[in-house]
Design an enzyme around this catalytic site. Structure first.
Site, PDB file in Angstrom:
ATOM      1  N   SER B  33       0.963  -1.183  -0.069  1.00  0.00           N
ATOM      2  CA  SER B  33       0.007  -0.003  -0.042  1.00  0.00           C
ATOM      3  C   SER B  33       0.853   1.333  -0.019  1.00  0.00           C
ATOM      4  O   SER B  33       2.064   1.270   0.142  1.00  0.00           O
ATOM      5  CB  SER B  33      -0.920   0.059   1.286  1.00  0.00           C
ATOM      6  OG  SER B  33      -0.179  -0.398   2.255  1.00  0.00           O
ATOM      7  N   TYR B 139       7.679 -14.343  15.698  1.00  0.00           N
ATOM      8  CA  TYR B 139       8.382 -13.299  15.106  1.00  0.00           C
ATOM      9  C   TYR B 139       9.682 -13.465  14.910  1.00  0.00           C
ATOM     10  O   TYR B 139      10.337 -13.261  13.881  1.00  0.00           O
ATOM     11  CB  TYR B 139       7.722 -11.828  15.653  1.00  0.00           C
ATOM     12  CG  TYR B 139       8.201 -10.636  14.849  1.00  0.00           C
ATOM     13  CD1 TYR B 139       7.710 -10.201  13.903  1.00  0.00           C
ATOM     14  CD2 TYR B 139       9.492  -9.872  15.207  1.00  0.00           C
ATOM     15  CE1 TYR B 139       7.861  -9.010  13.325  1.00  0.00           C
ATOM     16  CE2 TYR B 139       9.852  -8.588  14.736  1.00  0.00           C
ATOM     17  CZ  TYR B 139       9.332  -8.204  13.786  1.00  0.00           C
ATOM     18  OH  TYR B 139       9.495  -7.158  13.048  1.00  0.00           O
ATOM     19  N   ARG B 263       2.780  -9.907  29.329  1.00  0.00           N
ATOM     20  CA  ARG B 263       2.677 -10.665  28.275  1.00  0.00           C
ATOM     21  C   ARG B 263       3.799 -11.663  28.292  1.00  0.00           C
ATOM     22  O   ARG B 263       4.616 -11.494  28.542  1.00  0.00           O
ATOM     23  CB  ARG B 263       2.600  -9.916  26.890  1.00  0.00           C
ATOM     24  CG  ARG B 263       1.540  -8.789  26.838  1.00  0.00           C
ATOM     25  CD  ARG B 263       1.408  -8.070  25.665  1.00  0.00           C
ATOM     26  NE  ARG B 263       2.800  -7.657  24.957  1.00  0.00           N
ATOM     27  CZ  ARG B 263       2.954  -6.630  24.130  1.00  0.00           C
ATOM     28  NH1 ARG B 263       2.127  -6.453  23.154  1.00  0.00           N
ATOM     29  NH2 ARG B 263       4.165  -6.188  24.004  1.00  0.00           N
ATOM     30  N   ASP B 266       6.918 -11.125  26.264  1.00  0.00           N
ATOM     31  CA  ASP B 266       7.764 -10.132  26.521  1.00  0.00           C
ATOM     32  C   ASP B 266       8.929 -10.501  27.378  1.00  0.00           C
ATOM     33  O   ASP B 266       8.775 -10.933  28.281  1.00  0.00           O
ATOM     34  CB  ASP B 266       7.225  -9.147  27.079  1.00  0.00           C
ATOM     35  CG  ASP B 266       6.230  -8.121  26.052  1.00  0.00           C
ATOM     36  OD1 ASP B 266       6.490  -8.027  24.967  1.00  0.00           O
ATOM     37  OD2 ASP B 266       5.386  -7.646  26.660  1.00  0.00           O
TER      38      ASP B 266
END
Lengths: 306, 306
Positions: B33, B139, B263, B266
Site C-alpha cells: 500500500s 516473529y 505478556r 515479553d
C-alpha cells in the site's frame, strides 16, 4: 501410555514402531501412505492423513500421551531445489501440530531433527550440541526452525520435548529411490548390478547410525522426562570411499565407483559427539557398521529375490 | 546505483527511503500500500504489490543493485496468535525473493531482522551478536530463519548481505494502531486524551532507537560491502516506566498509567551491544531519547491537528 507416531510407516518410523510395540505401548500411526515393505501391524491404530494438505485432526491426538514426529517430505537435496515447498510442507504443518497438541493437552513430543545438516560446515570435530548452527540446506534450516518453535512452546506453554539430531541412519527398509541414504542406495544398486555413483571424490565423512540404535534412543526419549536437543549418531566417522569398500566386501561384487561432481550443500565431514544422549538416556550405539551393513544386505537380497 | 526498498512505504521504510534519496540514489519501492502519512515522492518508482499473494515480480528487480527488505505482516504479539500465517506471509516470500534475486543477478541485500526477539530471554547484558538465539515469539523465529537462509544463499550462491537486528525503533510516522511500538502508541494516546496502558509493572527495559539513526545505519549498510549480522540499537536501556515519565513531561499531561497483565512473550530486558555495527560502518546513534520523543510528539501533534 499411548504414543502417536507421525511418519510411522516410513523407514525410521517403522523401526521406532517396532521398538515401541516391543515395550507393550499402545500405538497410533499417522502417515500419508501405508508401510511399503510390510503389511499393517496387528493392534496398531492407523490414520491415513497427509499433513501437507490439512492439519493433524484433533481426533488423532485424542488419548495420546506422547507424539513422535518423524514425517518429512524432503531430503537435503530436494529441499534446496524448492525451499518454499520445504517450509510449506514441513515447518507449517509442525507448528500446526504444536497448536493441536496444546488444544488436546498432549504435552510430550519427540522430534526427529538432523545432526547432518543443522550445524552446517563443521568448525569442530566431533560436533557437540553447542556447535554453531549455520545450515547450508533448507532441510537443515527447517529442522532448526522447528527446534526453535519447540523451545518457544516449552517456554510459553509447558511442552516437554526431545529433539534428536540424527546423523545418517541406515538399515533394513531404507528406500531404494537413491535419495534416502547412501548405504541403502548402494546395496540396491549392487542387487540390480548397477554402477555405484559417488558425489565428489569419496572423501566426504559421515556418521552412520544403525536404524535400530536410533529407534532404541527414540523409545528411551519417549519414556523419559528429559528435555532438550540431543545428537543421535554412532560418534564414528566413515568416508564414502570406506563405505563403498565395506559394501563391496560384503556383497562380493567388484564395482569401481563412478565419480560425479560434488554437491555444494554436502559438508566435508560430520561426526557427532553423542555424550549428551549417552548420559541422559543411558543409551549406547550397539551395531557396528560392517555387521549393520551385512544385516541390511540380507534384507535387500530377500526383497530383490536374490 | 539502484536500490529496491521492499516495505519502503512503512514507518521505517519511509525514513530509509528519505536517507537513500538524500544520497542521490535511484529508488524503486515495492509495497502493498502507499505511504500512509505522505504523498508519493517525486522521482521514485513505485510498485504496488503484495508479497503474501505472489512472489516478487522479476521486473521489479531489473536493474537493481541492492535490495533493502523491511516488509513484515506481523509484530511479535500477532505472530504468536498465528505462527503458520507468520511463516506463510513472511518466511516463504523472503526465500522466494532470494530465488528471484539470484535469477536477476542482484547480489546485495540488507534485511531488517529483530534484536528485540531473536535472542529470547537475555543471558547477558548488553546482548552481542554471538548471544544464544532462543526466541520466544514466532516473529523472532521467522527473522532468525530468514537470517539462516541469507547465510545459505551466501555460502551456496554468493549473496552479499547485511542483517540488521534492530531494537525498538520510534519516531515520526510510526503507526497509531497500538501494535507498532510503545512510544508512538503513547504519544497518540496522549494526543487523543486516552489512558496510557502498560503491560506488566513497567519494569520491562528496551533499547529505543530513533528511526533516523536506524535509517542512517541502513544506508551505510547499503553502500558498504560489509556482510553478516549486526545489532542496531542505541546501546542504552530504558524502562517502560521511564518512557511513560519522559513522555508525560514532554506532552505536559498528567496520566497515571493503567497496568495490564504482562505478556508471556515479553522478555524482561533487551539492551543491544552495538559495537560491531559501530566498527563496521563508522556509525553512531545520534538522537538521544528525550529529544527524539520531543520531535516525534511534534509530528503527532501536527497529525492530530493540535
Amino acid at each position: 501410555m499411548k504414543v502417536l507416531v507421525i511418519g510411522g510407516c516410513g523407514f525410521i518410523g517403522s523401526h521406532i514402531v517396532d521398538a515401541l510395540r516391543s515395550r507393550g505401548l499402545s500405538l497410533r500411526i499417522l502417515d500419508r501412505s501405508p508401510e511399503r515393505f510390510r503389511a499393517a501391524l496387528p493392534g496398531v491404530d492407523y490414520v491415513l492423513h497427509d499433513l501437507t494438505r490439512s492439519p493433524v485432526p484433533d481426533a488423532a491426538l485424542q488419548g495420546v500421551d506422547v507424539v513422535v514426529h518423524l514425517a518429512s517430505t524432503m531430503v537435503p537435496a530436494t529441499s534446496n531445489s524448492d525451499p518454499a515447498a520445504d517450509i510449506a510442507e514441513n515447518l507449517i504443518p509442525t507448528v500446526r501440530l504444536l497448536e493441536a497438541m496444546r488444544r488436546q493437552g498432549t504435552r510430550r513430543l519427540v522430534f526427529l531433527s538432523s545432526g547432518g545438516t543443522v550445524y552446517g560446515v563443521p568448525q569442530r570435530d566431533p560436533i557437540a550440541e553447542d556447535h554453531p548452527l549455520n545450515p547450508i540446506s533448507s532441510y537443515g534450516i527447517v529442522k532448526l526452525a522447528v527446534e526453535k518453535y519447540l523451545h518457544m512452546e516449552q517456554a510459553l506453554h509447558g511442552l516437554s520435548y526431545v529433539a534428536l539430531r540424527a546423523s545418517n541412519p541406515y538399515g533394513p527398509r531404507q528406500g531404494r529411490t537413491g535419495v534416502q541414504g547412501v548405504i541403502g542406495t548402494y546395496l540396491w544398486r549392487h542387487a540390480r548390478q548397477e554402477p555405484i555413483e559417488v558425489w565428489g571424490d569419496g572423501s566426504v565423512v559421515r556418521d552412520f547410525l544403525h536404524v535400530g540404535d536410533l529407534a532404541d534412543l527414540c523409545v528411551r526419549a519417549v519414556l523419559s522426562d528429559q528435555t532438550g536437543v540431543f545428537n543421535a549418531g554412532s560418534g564414528e566417522g566413515t568416508s564414502i570411499r570406506e563405505v563403498v569398500e565395506v559394501i563391496g566386501r560384503i556383497v562380493g561384487r567388484e564395482a569401481e565407483p563412478v565419480f560425479r561432481p560434488g554437491r555444494s550443500f554436502d559438508v566435508p565431514r560430520v561426526v557427532l559427539d553423542v555424550t549428551r544422549a549417552q548420559e541422559a538416556f543411558g543409551w549406547r550405539c550397539r551395531t557396528a557398521l560392517a555387521p549393520g551393513i551385512e544385516e541390511t544386505w540380507g534384507w535387500v537380497r530377500q526383497q530383490a529375490g536374490l
